[in-house]
Design an enzyme around this catalytic site. Sequence first.
Site, PDB file in Angstrom:
ATOM      1  N   HIS A  62      61.167  27.299  51.540  1.00  0.00           N
ATOM      2  CA  HIS A  62      59.752  27.214  51.166  1.00  0.00           C
ATOM      3  C   HIS A  62      59.364  28.329  50.193  1.00  0.00           C
ATOM      4  O   HIS A  62      58.990  29.426  50.602  1.00  0.00           O
ATOM      5  CB  HIS A  62      58.915  27.302  52.457  1.00  0.00           C
ATOM      6  CG  HIS A  62      57.488  26.925  52.279  1.00  0.00           C
ATOM      7  ND1 HIS A  62      56.773  26.244  53.250  1.00  0.00           N
ATOM      8  CD2 HIS A  62      56.619  27.129  51.262  1.00  0.00           C
ATOM      9  CE1 HIS A  62      55.536  26.055  52.829  1.00  0.00           C
ATOM     10  NE2 HIS A  62      55.428  26.600  51.633  1.00  0.00           N
ATOM     11  N   ARG A  91      56.029  29.008  39.984  1.00  0.00           N
ATOM     12  CA  ARG A  91      54.808  28.438  39.369  1.00  0.00           C
ATOM     13  C   ARG A  91      55.082  27.722  38.065  1.00  0.00           C
ATOM     14  O   ARG A  91      54.172  27.541  37.252  1.00  0.00           O
ATOM     15  CB  ARG A  91      53.764  29.527  39.180  1.00  0.00           C
ATOM     16  CG  ARG A  91      53.320  30.227  40.461  1.00  0.00           C
ATOM     17  CD  ARG A  91      52.747  29.264  41.494  1.00  0.00           C
ATOM     18  NE  ARG A  91      52.074  30.007  42.560  1.00  0.00           N
ATOM     19  CZ  ARG A  91      51.676  29.469  43.699  1.00  0.00           C
ATOM     20  NH1 ARG A  91      51.913  28.186  43.945  1.00  0.00           N
ATOM     21  NH2 ARG A  91      51.074  30.204  44.604  1.00  0.00           N
ATOM     22  N   ASN A 115      53.859  21.773  44.418  1.00  0.00           N
ATOM     23  CA  ASN A 115      52.462  21.894  43.966  1.00  0.00           C
ATOM     24  C   ASN A 115      52.326  22.694  42.667  1.00  0.00           C
ATOM     25  O   ASN A 115      51.562  23.639  42.577  1.00  0.00           O
ATOM     26  CB  ASN A 115      51.568  22.481  45.072  1.00  0.00           C
ATOM     27  CG  ASN A 115      51.900  23.932  45.425  1.00  0.00           C
ATOM     28  OD1 ASN A 115      53.007  24.399  45.161  1.00  0.00           O
ATOM     29  ND2 ASN A 115      50.956  24.622  46.027  1.00  0.00           N
ATOM     30  N   ASP A 135      57.412  31.101  52.199  1.00  0.00           N
ATOM     31  CA  ASP A 135      56.136  30.663  51.603  1.00  0.00           C
ATOM     32  C   ASP A 135      55.699  31.648  50.500  1.00  0.00           C
ATOM     33  O   ASP A 135      54.510  31.934  50.340  1.00  0.00           O
ATOM     34  CB  ASP A 135      55.026  30.490  52.647  1.00  0.00           C
ATOM     35  CG  ASP A 135      53.934  29.532  52.167  1.00  0.00           C
ATOM     36  OD1 ASP A 135      54.035  29.007  51.031  1.00  0.00           O
ATOM     37  OD2 ASP A 135      52.981  29.292  52.935  1.00  0.00           O
ATOM     38  N   PRO A 161      44.828  31.555  48.462  1.00  0.00           N
ATOM     39  CA  PRO A 161      45.661  31.973  49.589  1.00  0.00           C
ATOM     40  C   PRO A 161      47.117  32.110  49.173  1.00  0.00           C
ATOM     41  O   PRO A 161      47.597  31.334  48.349  1.00  0.00           O
ATOM     42  CB  PRO A 161      45.489  30.819  50.582  1.00  0.00           C
ATOM     43  CG  PRO A 161      45.233  29.618  49.726  1.00  0.00           C
ATOM     44  CD  PRO A 161      44.513  30.114  48.494  1.00  0.00           C
TER      45      PRO A 161
HETATM   46  O1  DOR Z   1      48.985  30.467  51.307  1.00  0.00           O
HETATM   47  C1  DOR Z   1      49.366  29.442  50.745  1.00  0.00           C
HETATM   48  N1  DOR Z   1      49.678  29.438  49.440  1.00  0.00           N
HETATM   49  N2  DOR Z   1      49.435  28.312  51.439  1.00  0.00           N
HETATM   50  C2  DOR Z   1      49.675  27.138  50.860  1.00  0.00           C
HETATM   51  O2  DOR Z   1      49.705  26.162  51.538  1.00  0.00           O
HETATM   52  C3  DOR Z   1      49.851  27.050  49.401  1.00  0.00           C
HETATM   53  C4  DOR Z   1      50.320  28.313  48.841  1.00  0.00           C
HETATM   54  C5  DOR Z   1      50.184  28.368  47.346  1.00  0.00           C
HETATM   55  O3  DOR Z   1      50.624  27.443  46.659  1.00  0.00           O
HETATM   56  O4  DOR Z   1      49.681  29.375  46.831  1.00  0.00           O
HETATM   57 ZN    ZN Z   2      51.652  25.327  53.184  1.00  0.00          ZN
HETATM   58 ZN    ZN Z   3      53.587  26.905  50.794  1.00  0.00          ZN
END
Ligand code: DOR
Ligand code: ZN
Ligand code: ZN
Length: 430
Positions: free
Chosen positions: A57, A61, A91, A304, A322
């Site tokens: 995960h 970018r 994403n 993450d 976030p």
């Molecule tokens: O904190 C997060 N950042 N949670 C997510 O689900 C997306 C991620 C992001 O793409 O910045």
């Molecule tokens: Zn997430």
């Molecule tokens: Zn994520």
Amino acid sequence: MKTVLIKGARPYGEGDPVDVLVEDGVITDIGALDTPEDAEVIEAGGQVLLPGFVDLHTHLREPGREDTETIATGSAAAALGGYTAVFAMANTDPVADNAVIVDHVWRRGQEAGLVDVHPVGAVTVGLKGEKLAELGTMAKSEARVKVFSDDGLCVADPLLMRRALEYSTALGVVIAQHAEEPRLTVGAQAHEGEQAARLGYTGWPASAEESIVARDCLLAEHANARLHVCHVSTAGTADILKWAKERGTKVSAEVTPHHLLLTDERLATYDPVNKVNPPLRTGSDAEKLRAALAEGVIDCVATDHAPHAVQDKDCEWSSARPGMLGLQTALSIVVETMVRTGLLDWRGVARVMSERPAEIGNLSDHGRPIEVGEPANLTLVDPDTEWTVRGAELASIAANTPYEGMRLPGVVTATLLRGRITAREGKIAS
Ligand code: DOR
Ligand code: ZN
Ligand code: ZN
């Protein structure tokens, strides 16, 4: 191809130091070895040798926000953090919901050559949660997509999630869910609890995660499909996973380093560096997550890693994005929370950082045993030395680390990808 001799390393931190010979990308000998003439020597001095880490995960970018991270800079951060493979979330902008984008990401990763960058494909077109993306085309493309996720957003529609799970079984892939019931998190800014109440933030309740995890475990069980739960953040989710696993549901789960270490007490500073989704929870949640990881109820650690620009973090809490950086600090946080506490030994670290994520992501050449004949995807760790985190010194373009100024144990001293040194003593190998 180059020959590398790792002299005096302790595989899995066990036993007396041994020499590990790597030729043509493969481990060819282990024992007390002579140094071949052409070999590059890594003096390990008794450090811990582990299989290269695998991150299920990661947010790179590219395409879209190359001002915060590119596939090349994210790969460098990963190699320095001890990783040999990462899964790049879908994403991006444009979204990785088709073969053109996933193949582009895969190729850029191979060009950078520091870690294998496996693109995650989106579950739904444009992450809109309305229509399934062409999972089959992405699974069969050059990138051979093995994990699908709308991460950042939840596949909230149960019918779509059910269909995705059904297709995934036929394709031999896994659906990774960002579990967040959107109706329960409208305007949410922080974990719903005392701290959010005190600070006047709209709460993100534990039930928003747990209700989706429970639902998806049932959907997966009925579809006889595999489900992967992203960034487990609550004690209740750990209980649901345990229940589902005991029933034989094919569910796996990850926890982030930040949810293992940090709690919502940090929010008192109002510093948005602590804003993340799902949010930092309470101390008792973190404690339960550590126990669940030790027990295997949670399978692995995933970062993450979420780079963000200064203007998207250094602003009012409610408008901040976030996410936090994670690739270069993950091992140290695992040492701090799991090894120093006696919850995991180094075999356990290999399991949660490398072997299980490689299995979940269907990678046959990562997370392998340190044995003769196996691919030389390896990480050398100095377990005792401490270092101080400085966001500006990390390889990522963005610098949003919540660990700024913290002294942490555990230093990655070398990373090898298929026998090639990618990182050495904190620097990318040229
Ligand atoms: O904190 C997060 N950042 N949670 C997510 O689900 C997306 C991620 C992001 O793409 O910045
Ligand atoms: Zn997430
Ligand atoms: Zn994520």
